[in-house]
Motif scaffolding. Structure first.
Motif, PDB file in Angstrom:
ATOM      1  N   LYS A  22       0.818  -1.218   0.000  1.00 31.62           N
ATOM      2  CA  LYS A  22       0.000   0.000   0.000  1.00 31.62           C
ATOM      3  C   LYS A  22       0.850   1.267   0.000  1.00 31.62           C
ATOM      4  N   GLN A  26       0.549   3.853  -2.820  1.00 30.58           N
ATOM      5  CA  GLN A  26       0.156   5.212  -2.443  1.00 30.58           C
ATOM      6  C   GLN A  26       1.123   6.252  -2.980  1.00 30.58           C
ATOM      7  N   LEU A  30       0.035   8.998  -5.562  1.00 28.23           N
ATOM      8  CA  LEU A  30       0.133  10.422  -5.238  1.00 28.23           C
ATOM      9  C   LEU A  30       1.015  11.154  -6.241  1.00 28.23           C
ATOM     10  N   TYR A 153      -7.814  -0.918  -1.982  1.00 27.86           N
ATOM     11  CA  TYR A 153      -7.064   0.336  -2.046  1.00 27.86           C
ATOM     12  C   TYR A 153      -6.581   0.600  -3.468  1.00 27.86           C
ATOM     13  N   THR A 154      -6.061  -0.432  -4.115  1.00 24.74           N
ATOM     14  CA  THR A 154      -5.581  -0.278  -5.489  1.00 24.74           C
ATOM     15  C   THR A 154      -6.717   0.061  -6.436  1.00 24.74           C
ATOM     16  N   LEU A 157      -7.682   3.722  -5.975  1.00 24.54           N
ATOM     17  CA  LEU A 157      -6.682   4.631  -6.520  1.00 24.54           C
ATOM     18  C   LEU A 157      -6.722   4.658  -8.049  1.00 24.54           C
ATOM     19  N   ARG A 250      -0.004  12.976   4.194  1.00 22.29           N
ATOM     20  CA  ARG A 250      -0.288  11.757   3.443  1.00 22.29           C
ATOM     21  C   ARG A 250       1.011  11.063   3.017  1.00 22.29           C
ATOM     22  N   SER A 254       1.068   8.877   6.912  1.00 24.50           N
ATOM     23  CA  SER A 254       0.304   7.685   6.532  1.00 24.50           C
ATOM     24  C   SER A 254       1.170   6.428   6.470  1.00 24.50           C
TER      25      SER A 254
END
Length: 481
Positions: A22, A26, A30, A153-154, A157, A250, A254
């Protein structure tokens, strides 16, 4: 290896793999979104998250940990918990819809209302799978929950990136939250054999009310601590200023919270079976907390030394303000990652009332420091965060150690060693960066070479001065079975 250590290690292995995936996803996401969206998009979404992050707290009203901790668990209790969760989540979603326009007016940000309308859907969606996830975690079936976590999560995103590419702006971040919540709950529901029925017994809810209510209130206070700074920045400095501030969190906080989540989630179901053994509780918690400190101290030491090239590579040139905030927030991340493992002890011992009192005191101190710091802009708020964290952390740690039956001196000594590691990694990494700057290397090359120097030193430092921690690390991730 003891059975407890093996069980914790097995849980941690699955959680660590998922959180590492993750973190990578992430950072990549981002990096893409920061080039498709502007500061105002992230700023408006940060304001929305201040409200909607309640979904994470109200997804089970503190009943999930109660399911994991319960020595005897009946089907009627799980059913009762499921319907309480759904009722509360639906009520909160409707409340968010009703208050969306007043909240948007409070922050003088009209688009915020439309984001809140859509994000309110995540409340009942997340609650739908909460009981199923708790049942899976009670049995330490983390290979299922972590896979679902990464996939959801993927998926969220990817949906955000596609939406941002088609010009949806901040709505793309809303879509990410909705898709992620939906995929997560569906996977939990399908993986767990339990299915809800219409049976209900109020006495089952009363059995766990004290534990769950204090835990929920404690989490609400933590929510206040974690989001009031964004509210202060958004209200006093505007959504544009909030964009870099939220991105700094983030990027830095995170991942650190993900590391600490590995320890706390791996510990809780295992230690819940050893509630009456304080020696095992204290020793296992200290080992896990030291491991978290080992990782986060190394990461934060390197990040402070390389904040400018890191932000340039990860986000681009226009996000220079993020680099100026990271030196303030990196130490906060280190301390918070250590503190975040402490609630496990309070939950296992059934003392969520003490946890609530501690969090209330921390909230007052943090809010005061943020309000004072806001006079000096975003950097002042970040500095206030650091001051409040340093002042409140000792009381929190000492109380946790005593509740766990652990000598305070032993805990402080362990954390002091890891703090020294972080300072040493920073010194070596910064020295390497300074030595390389005359060669005018591209930011990526500077980041990789100086970061490698700091990382290699960190490995040597741990092996030389803390061989027991090196052994624990290898045992947790390689020898657990």
């Amino acid at each position: 290896m003891t059975g407890t250590a093996a069980s914790v290690g097995k849980n941690a292995r699955w959680l660590a793999g998922a959180q590492a995936a993750k973190i990578v996803i992430q950072l990549v996401g981002l990096g893409i979104l920061s080039r498709l969206l502007g500061p105002s998009d992230f700023g408006v979404m940060a304001l929305a998250i201040v409200v909607t992050s309640l979904a994470g707290l109200l997804r089970d009203m503190g009943t999930g940990p109660a399911i994991i901790r319960a020595r005897e668990l009946s089907a009627t209790m799980v059913n009762s918990i499921f319907w309480v969760n759904m009722a509360m989540a639906t009520a909160v979603a409707l409340l968010v819809v009703v208050l969306a326009v007043p909240i948007a007016s409070l922050f003088d940000t009209a688009p915020l209302a439309h984001l809140l309308y859509a994000l309110s859907l995540t409340f009942p969606v997340i609650s739908f799978g909460a009981a199923h996830q708790a049942l899976l975690e009670r049995e330490s079936r983390f290979h299922i929950t972590t896979r679902a976590d990464v996939l959801s999560y993927t998926g969220g995103l990817c949906a955000a990136i596609v939406a941002a590419r088609f010009g949806m702006g901040a709505k793309s971040l809303v879509l990410q939250a909705i898709v992620q919540a939906t995929l997560s709950s569906l996977q939990m529901f399908m993986a767990s054999p339990w299915r809800p029925s219409l049976s209900w017994d109020a006495s089952e809810i009363r059995r766990i009310f004290s534990f769950s209510s204090n835990l929920t209130l404690s989490n609400l206070v933590l929510y206040l601590i974690r989001n009031t700074d964004s509210m202060i920045v958004g209200k006093t400095l505007g959504a544009v200023a909030l964009g870099p501030y939220s991105l700094a969190f983030r990027i830095m906080l995170s991942p650190l919270q993900n590391v600490s989540l590995i320890a706390s989630k791996a510990l809780y179901p295992v230690l819940s079976t050893h509630q009456a053994d304080p020696e095992r509780l204290g020793a296992t918690w200290l080992e896990s907390t030291s491991f978290v400190a080992l990782i986060t101290a190394t990461l934060m030491g390197g990040l402070i030394a390389l904040c400018e090239p890191f932000v340039t590579v990860a986000l681009g040139q226009r996000w220079g303000e993020v680099a100026r905030l990271l030196p303030w927030l990196a130490p906060v991340g280190f301390v918070q990652s250590v503190l975040s493992t402490a609630p496990v002890i309070f939950m296992v011992k059934g003392r969520t009332d003490v946890l609530l009192k501690l969090n209330i005191g921390m909230a007052g101190l943090h809010i005061a420091c943020w309000l004072i710091g806001a006079r000096w802009g975003v950097s002042g708020v970040a500095a206030g965060y650091l001051v409040a964290t340093i002042v409140s952390a000792p009381l929190y740690l000492v109380t946790t150690a005593r509740l766990a039956g652990l000598p305070v001196a032993r805990l402080l000594r362990a954390l002091g060693i890891q703090s020294g590691l972080g300072i040493s990694v920073f010194t070596v990494t910064f020295a390497a960066r300074s030595a390389l700057e005359p060669f005018a290397l591209p930011p990526l090359a500077l980041l990789l070479v100086a970061g490698l120097c700091g990382g290699l030193y960190g490995v040597w430092h741990v092996g030389r001065f803390s061989p027991d921690h090196m052994f624990a690390l290898r045992r947790t991730f390689h020898l657990a079975s």
